[in-house]
Design a protein around this motif. Structure first.
Motif, PDB file in Angstrom:
ATOM      1  N   THR A   1      10.682  -2.855  -2.474  1.00 35.96           N
ATOM      2  CA  THR A   1      10.481  -1.754  -1.517  1.00 35.96           C
ATOM      3  C   THR A   1      11.780  -1.132  -1.024  1.00 35.96           C
ATOM      4  O   THR A   1      11.758  -0.010  -0.503  1.00 35.96           O
ATOM      5  CB  THR A   1       9.673  -2.218  -0.280  1.00 35.96           C
ATOM      6  OG1 THR A   1      10.458  -3.173   0.460  1.00 35.96           O
ATOM      7  CG2 THR A   1       8.352  -2.856  -0.671  1.00 35.96           C
ATOM      8  N   ARG A   2      12.925  -1.833  -1.154  1.00 31.63           N
ATOM      9  CA  ARG A   2      14.185  -1.314  -0.612  1.00 31.63           C
ATOM     10  C   ARG A   2      15.185  -0.960  -1.714  1.00 31.63           C
ATOM     11  O   ARG A   2      15.895   0.032  -1.600  1.00 31.63           O
ATOM     12  CB  ARG A   2      14.827  -2.335   0.340  1.00 31.63           C
ATOM     13  CG  ARG A   2      13.912  -2.797   1.450  1.00 31.63           C
ATOM     14  CD  ARG A   2      13.587  -1.709   2.445  1.00 31.63           C
ATOM     15  NE  ARG A   2      14.703  -1.420   3.332  1.00 31.63           N
ATOM     16  CZ  ARG A   2      14.741  -0.356   4.142  1.00 31.63           C
ATOM     17  NH1 ARG A   2      13.740   0.521   4.141  1.00 31.63           N
ATOM     18  NH2 ARG A   2      15.777  -0.154   4.924  1.00 31.63           N
TER      19      ARG A   2
ATOM     20  N   PRO B   1      13.265   1.517  -5.232  1.00 31.29           N
ATOM     21  CA  PRO B   1      13.035   2.952  -5.001  1.00 31.29           C
ATOM     22  C   PRO B   1      14.330   3.770  -4.947  1.00 31.29           C
ATOM     23  O   PRO B   1      14.347   4.940  -5.358  1.00 31.29           O
ATOM     24  CB  PRO B   1      12.307   2.981  -3.649  1.00 31.29           C
ATOM     25  CG  PRO B   1      11.640   1.640  -3.552  1.00 31.29           C
ATOM     26  CD  PRO B   1      12.611   0.678  -4.192  1.00 31.29           C
ATOM     27  N   VAL B   2      15.420   3.168  -4.468  1.00 27.49           N
ATOM     28  CA  VAL B   2      16.689   3.925  -4.431  1.00 27.49           C
ATOM     29  C   VAL B   2      17.247   4.066  -5.855  1.00 27.49           C
ATOM     30  O   VAL B   2      17.715   5.144  -6.245  1.00 27.49           O
ATOM     31  CB  VAL B   2      17.728   3.250  -3.499  1.00 27.49           C
ATOM     32  CG1 VAL B   2      18.968   4.129  -3.378  1.00 27.49           C
ATOM     33  CG2 VAL B   2      17.131   3.000  -2.119  1.00 27.49           C
ATOM     34  N   LEU B   3      17.141   2.999  -6.642  1.00 28.30           N
ATOM     35  CA  LEU B   3      17.579   3.109  -8.047  1.00 28.30           C
ATOM     36  C   LEU B   3      16.772   4.184  -8.771  1.00 28.30           C
ATOM     37  O   LEU B   3      17.303   5.013  -9.499  1.00 28.30           O
ATOM     38  CB  LEU B   3      17.392   1.767  -8.756  1.00 28.30           C
ATOM     39  CG  LEU B   3      18.439   0.698  -8.444  1.00 28.30           C
ATOM     40  CD1 LEU B   3      17.961  -0.665  -8.930  1.00 28.30           C
ATOM     41  CD2 LEU B   3      19.780   1.054  -9.085  1.00 28.30           C
ATOM     42  N   ARG B   4      15.463   4.160  -8.542  1.00 29.69           N
ATOM     43  CA  ARG B   4      14.573   5.117  -9.200  1.00 29.69           C
ATOM     44  C   ARG B   4      14.918   6.562  -8.833  1.00 29.69           C
ATOM     45  O   ARG B   4      14.706   7.481  -9.618  1.00 29.69           O
ATOM     46  CB  ARG B   4      13.135   4.794  -8.766  1.00 29.69           C
ATOM     47  CG  ARG B   4      12.074   5.629  -9.405  1.00 29.69           C
ATOM     48  CD  ARG B   4      10.735   5.358  -8.782  1.00 29.69           C
ATOM     49  NE  ARG B   4      10.253   4.004  -9.047  1.00 29.69           N
ATOM     50  CZ  ARG B   4       9.012   3.721  -9.364  1.00 29.69           C
ATOM     51  NH1 ARG B   4       8.116   4.678  -9.461  1.00 29.69           N
ATOM     52  NH2 ARG B   4       8.630   2.483  -9.576  1.00 29.69           N
ATOM     53  N   SER B   5      15.437   6.746  -7.616  1.00 25.77           N
ATOM     54  CA  SER B   5      15.728   8.113  -7.160  1.00 25.77           C
ATOM     55  C   SER B   5      16.797   8.784  -8.028  1.00 25.77           C
ATOM     56  O   SER B   5      16.922  10.007  -8.003  1.00 25.77           O
ATOM     57  CB  SER B   5      16.160   8.105  -5.690  1.00 25.77           C
ATOM     58  OG  SER B   5      17.485   7.610  -5.554  1.00 25.77           O
ATOM     59  N   PHE B   6      17.568   7.997  -8.794  1.00 28.35           N
ATOM     60  CA  PHE B   6      18.615   8.577  -9.649  1.00 28.35           C
ATOM     61  C   PHE B   6      18.080   9.021 -11.008  1.00 28.35           C
ATOM     62  O   PHE B   6      18.816   9.634 -11.778  1.00 28.35           O
ATOM     63  CB  PHE B   6      19.735   7.549  -9.897  1.00 28.35           C
ATOM     64  CG  PHE B   6      20.572   7.247  -8.679  1.00 28.35           C
ATOM     65  CD1 PHE B   6      21.578   8.110  -8.275  1.00 28.35           C
ATOM     66  CD2 PHE B   6      20.351   6.091  -7.950  1.00 28.35           C
ATOM     67  CE1 PHE B   6      22.357   7.825  -7.159  1.00 28.35           C
ATOM     68  CE2 PHE B   6      21.124   5.794  -6.839  1.00 28.35           C
ATOM     69  CZ  PHE B   6      22.128   6.661  -6.441  1.00 28.35           C
TER      70      PHE B   6
ATOM     71  N   LEU C   1       9.923 -16.582  -8.784  1.00 25.83           N
ATOM     72  CA  LEU C   1       9.291 -15.264  -8.691  1.00 25.83           C
ATOM     73  C   LEU C   1      10.245 -14.201  -8.149  1.00 25.83           C
ATOM     74  O   LEU C   1      10.240 -13.058  -8.594  1.00 25.83           O
ATOM     75  CB  LEU C   1       8.097 -15.391  -7.751  1.00 25.83           C
ATOM     76  CG  LEU C   1       6.809 -14.749  -8.213  1.00 25.83           C
ATOM     77  CD1 LEU C   1       5.873 -15.822  -8.719  1.00 25.83           C
ATOM     78  CD2 LEU C   1       6.174 -14.047  -7.032  1.00 25.83           C
ATOM     79  N   ALA C   2      11.068 -14.596  -7.173  1.00 21.58           N
ATOM     80  CA  ALA C   2      11.967 -13.637  -6.526  1.00 21.58           C
ATOM     81  C   ALA C   2      13.063 -13.140  -7.464  1.00 21.58           C
ATOM     82  O   ALA C   2      13.728 -12.152  -7.174  1.00 21.58           O
ATOM     83  CB  ALA C   2      12.600 -14.272  -5.292  1.00 21.58           C
ATOM     84  N   ASP C   3      13.259 -13.827  -8.589  1.00 19.10           N
ATOM     85  CA  ASP C   3      14.325 -13.433  -9.521  1.00 19.10           C
ATOM     86  C   ASP C   3      13.880 -12.377 -10.527  1.00 19.10           C
ATOM     87  O   ASP C   3      14.727 -11.667 -11.080  1.00 19.10           O
ATOM     88  CB  ASP C   3      14.794 -14.661 -10.325  1.00 19.10           C
ATOM     89  CG  ASP C   3      15.401 -15.724  -9.432  1.00 19.10           C
ATOM     90  OD1 ASP C   3      16.344 -15.398  -8.688  1.00 19.10           O
ATOM     91  OD2 ASP C   3      14.930 -16.879  -9.485  1.00 19.10           O
ATOM     92  N   CYS C   4      12.569 -12.325 -10.788  1.00 17.74           N
ATOM     93  CA  CYS C   4      12.116 -11.630 -12.006  1.00 17.74           C
ATOM     94  C   CYS C   4      12.365 -10.120 -12.005  1.00 17.74           C
ATOM     95  O   CYS C   4      12.490  -9.516 -13.065  1.00 17.74           O
ATOM     96  CB  CYS C   4      10.643 -11.944 -12.263  1.00 17.74           C
ATOM     97  SG  CYS C   4      10.364 -13.689 -12.589  1.00 17.74           S
ATOM     98  N   GLY C   5      12.443  -9.488 -10.828  1.00 15.09           N
ATOM     99  CA  GLY C   5      12.661  -8.048 -10.785  1.00 15.09           C
ATOM    100  C   GLY C   5      14.119  -7.642 -10.980  1.00 15.09           C
ATOM    101  O   GLY C   5      14.412  -6.493 -11.340  1.00 15.09           O
ATOM    102  N   PHE C   6      15.040  -8.576 -10.718  1.00 16.41           N
ATOM    103  CA  PHE C   6      16.451  -8.174 -10.668  1.00 16.41           C
ATOM    104  C   PHE C   6      17.105  -7.871 -12.018  1.00 16.41           C
ATOM    105  O   PHE C   6      17.942  -6.953 -12.081  1.00 16.41           O
ATOM    106  CB  PHE C   6      17.266  -9.213  -9.889  1.00 16.41           C
ATOM    107  CG  PHE C   6      17.003  -9.152  -8.408  1.00 16.41           C
ATOM    108  CD1 PHE C   6      17.552  -8.127  -7.639  1.00 16.41           C
ATOM    109  CD2 PHE C   6      16.180 -10.081  -7.790  1.00 16.41           C
ATOM    110  CE1 PHE C   6      17.291  -8.046  -6.280  1.00 16.41           C
ATOM    111  CE2 PHE C   6      15.915 -10.004  -6.428  1.00 16.41           C
ATOM    112  CZ  PHE C   6      16.476  -8.988  -5.665  1.00 16.41           C
ATOM    113  N   PRO C   7      16.764  -8.591 -13.104  1.00 21.40           N
ATOM    114  CA  PRO C   7      17.462  -8.261 -14.362  1.00 21.40           C
ATOM    115  C   PRO C   7      17.319  -6.778 -14.752  1.00 21.40           C
ATOM    116  O   PRO C   7      18.319  -6.130 -15.118  1.00 21.40           O
ATOM    117  CB  PRO C   7      16.797  -9.195 -15.391  1.00 21.40           C
ATOM    118  CG  PRO C   7      16.379 -10.380 -14.570  1.00 21.40           C
ATOM    119  CD  PRO C   7      15.937  -9.805 -13.256  1.00 21.40           C
ATOM    120  N   ALA C   8      16.103  -6.231 -14.634  1.00 23.56           N
ATOM    121  CA  ALA C   8      15.926  -4.814 -15.002  1.00 23.56           C
ATOM    122  C   ALA C   8      16.656  -3.913 -14.009  1.00 23.56           C
ATOM    123  O   ALA C   8      17.288  -2.922 -14.407  1.00 23.56           O
ATOM    124  CB  ALA C   8      14.443  -4.473 -15.060  1.00 23.56           C
TER     125      ALA C   8
END
Ligand SMILES: N[C@@H](CCC(=O)N[C@@H](CS)C(=O)NCC(=O)O)C(=O)O
Length: 217
Positions: free
Chosen positions: A99-100, A103-108, A153-160
């Motif tokens: 949520t934080r 979305p900022v990465l996506r904005s680029f 679980l908390a790790d899985c989003g960060f590599p991408a």
């Protein structure tokens, strides 16, 4: 059998794939029929988003809901801590990612095509992104992973997401620095056997996408 609806450049899709790999599960991956958000896809997945799964008669959207579902259904290896506070902190970090940070990465994404770039927008969003990364570096204490010595679980989003950051640094010269603690974390993540092949696939998908937008990479 798990059916995963996904598109190659979805970072949330990559998050679910890392979990599937880590659990040693088999799945069939399909593109959303007629694209995500289409009426045809919404007949299967009413939210219209990817990733989504179908499994034993249920349909589920949202990477976090999917991850928690699969983690409960296939508890080995566990991907959330058993201690209450550590589990809450893992969820805090996972939601911070979703949520934080993302979305900022996506904005680029709209800035990747050279003829669409807006330097003022890039500078403002770069300040915001740096702020969010600096906040994460205070909240998180990877050792070497978010919940300790095993992938969770908390790790899985960060590599991408870190792969997207690297792409943006290369393609649009994004002036954002990964704090040292997070840079070390990213290195540990990418070396993990459940992550390394997926992050290689994801980086290649990102490069193809950026080239399709006319980026020089
Ligand atoms: N919170 C959702 C976000 C998923 C998401 O935004 N997916 C994008 C593609 S990466 C999507 O499906 N967008 C289509 C739409 O918003 O209609 C998750 O974690 O799965």
């Amino acid at each position: 059998m798990i059916t995963l609806y996904n598109v190659p450049v979805s970072s949330y899709g990559s998050k679910v794939i890392i979990l599937l790999r880590h659990k040693g599960l088999e799945w069939t991956e399909l593109p959303p029929p007629e694209g995500y958000g289409s009426p045809a896809y919404k007949k299967i997945i009413p939210a219209g988003t990817v990733p989504a799964i179908q499994h034993e008669g249920i349909s589920l959207a949202d990477s976090e809901a999917i991850s928690e579902y699969l983690n409960e259904l296939y508890p080995d290896p566990p991907m959330l801590p058993s201690a209450l506070v550590a589990r809450a902190q893992a969820r805090e970090i996972s939601r911070f990612h979703d949520t934080r940070l993302e979305p900022v990465l996506r904005s680029f994404f709209g800035q990747v095509a050279p003829d669409q770039r807006n330097p003022e927008f890039i500078a403002a969003q770069a300040t915001l992104l740096q702020d969010r990364l600096d906040q994460l570096a205070v909240i998180a204490h990877p050792a070497p992973f978010m919940s300790g010595d095993t992938l969770g679980l908390a790790d899985c989003g960060f590599p991408a997401s870190f792969a997207i950051l690297e792409l943006l640094q290369t393609v649009i010269g994004l002036n954002v620095t990964l704090p040292a603690r997070l840079a070390a974390y990213s290195k540990s993540l990418n070396a993990h056997s459940s992550v390394s092949d997926e992050v290689t696939r994801y980086r290649a998908a990102l490069i193809d996408w950026a080239r399709s937008k006319g980026a020089d990479i």
